[in-house]
Scaffold this active site. Structure first.
Site, short mmCIF file in Angstrom:
data_model
loop_
_atom_site.label_atom_id
_atom_site.label_comp_id
_atom_site.label_asym_id
_atom_site.label_seq_id
_atom_site.Cartn_x
_atom_site.Cartn_y
_atom_site.Cartn_z
N ASP A 1 -13.20 60.32 -9.65
CA ASP A 1 -13.15 60.68 -8.24
C ASP A 1 -12.88 59.41 -7.44
OD1 ASP A 1 -15.69 59.59 -8.53
OD2 ASP A 1 -16.76 61.32 -7.77
N TYR B 1 -13.02 56.05 -5.10
CA TYR B 1 -14.04 55.03 -4.85
C TYR B 1 -14.90 55.49 -3.67
CZ TYR B 1 -11.21 51.84 -7.72
OH TYR B 1 -10.51 51.23 -8.73
N PHE C 1 -7.81 54.66 -8.98
CA PHE C 1 -8.02 53.25 -9.34
C PHE C 1 -7.49 52.26 -8.31
CE2 PHE C 1 -8.06 55.38 -13.53
CZ PHE C 1 -9.32 54.97 -13.98
N HIS D 1 -13.04 54.50 -21.05
CA HIS D 1 -12.81 54.19 -19.64
C HIS D 1 -12.80 52.67 -19.44
CE1 HIS D 1 -13.48 54.12 -15.27
NE2 HIS D 1 -13.02 55.36 -15.28
#
Length: 222
Positions: free
Chosen positions: A67, A69, A80, A189
Site C-alpha cells: 500500500d 507510504y 515504492f 520483499h
C-alpha cells in the site's frame, strides 16, 4: 473519489466501475479523505497515478507493492516511489542497491520513479490509499479486487509482460498470471527485514531487460 484514468486502462477496467464493490469502495474512500480526523495518502488527485503514467498499451513491466507510504509527503501514487526532495525509504534504497549490483546503473539521488513509469513500468500498489501512520488501514475497502482486475487485464491482453513480485502479498497476485506468455519473477520483499533473504542477488532487473530485448522491446533504463 473522482475516477479519471488513462483511456486504455479505462477501456480495460470499465466493467469494474459498474460493480457494487467499486461503488462501495468509492464511497468509503471519499469519506476517508473528507474526515477531518484522518490524513489519507496519496493526494486524491494521485490515487490512479500508476495507470496514468503507464498507459495500458505501453506496459512492459509490472512491479506490485503493498500500500502507499503512510508518512507525510511520501506517497505519490506510484508503488515504492517518492517525490524528489523526500528522503529515500529503506525498501527503495535496497531496490537501488540491487539494481546497482545487478546492472551497474548508478544509485539515484532521488526516489522519484516516474522515469520508470514513463518507460512502461506499472508501479502498482495492491491497495491504492492509506491513512497516515496506519499501514494496511485501507486494505479491506475493496482495492484488492480492483487491482486484481488490473493484473488480469494485463495477463489476458498484454504481450510478454514481466511481473516482478516481491514478498508474499505480491506473489499471491501472481497466481492469475499465465507463465507461458509472461515472465514472472519472485523474491522476498526488499524491506530491511527481508531483503537479505533473497531479494539481494535476485537479478530481476537484468533478467527483465533480457526478456524484453529477446522480444524486440526496448530495455528499461533502471
Amino acid at each position: 473519489m473522482d475516477v479519471r484514468i488513462e483511456e486504455g486502462w479505462k477501456k480495460e477496467l470499465r466493467e469494474e466501475f459498474d460493480k457494487p464493490y467499486f461503488g462501495a469502495l468509492t464511497n468509503a474512500v471519499r469519506m476517508e479523505y473528507a474526515d477531518p480526523r484522518f490524513h489519507v495518502y496519496p493526494p486524491a488527485g494521485k490515487i490512479f497515478s500508476a495507470f496514468d503514467n503507464s498507459p495500458f498499451k505501453d506496459t512492459k513491466v509490472v512491479i506490485i507493492g503493498q500500500d502507499p507510504y503512510h508518512g507525510p509527503g511520501q506517497a505519490n501514487g506510484l508503488a515504492f516511489s517518492v517525490n524528489p526532495g523526500i528522503q529515500i525509504p529503506p525498501s527503495l534504497r535496497n531496490i537501488f542497491k540491487e539494481i546497482n549490483t545487478d546492472t551497474g546503473a548508478p544509485i539515484p539521488t532521488d526516489g522519484d520513479l516516474t522515469r520508470w513509469a514513463r518507460q512502461g513500468v506499472l508501479l502498482l500498489n495492491a491497495t491504492l490509499t492509506v491513512r497516515e501512520h496506519e499501514p494496511r488501514s485501507h486494505a479491506n475497502l475493496g482495492w484488492s479486487e480492483f487491482t486484481d482486475a488490473a493484473v488480469r487485464a494485463i495477463n489476458e491482453h498484454g504481450d510478454g509482460v514481466v511481473f516482478m513480485l516481491w514478498g508474499s502479498d505480491a506473489i499471491r497476485k501472481g497466481s492469475m498470471i499465465d507463465r507461458s506468455r509472461h515472465l514472472v519473477l519472485t523474491a522476498p520483499h526488499p524491506s530491511p527485514l527481508s531483503a537479505s533473504r533473497g531479494f539481494f542477488g535476485c537479478r530481476h532487473f537484468s533478467q527483465a531487460n533480457a526478456w524484453l530485448t529477446s522480444r524486440g522491446k526496448s530495455p528499461i533504463l533502471w
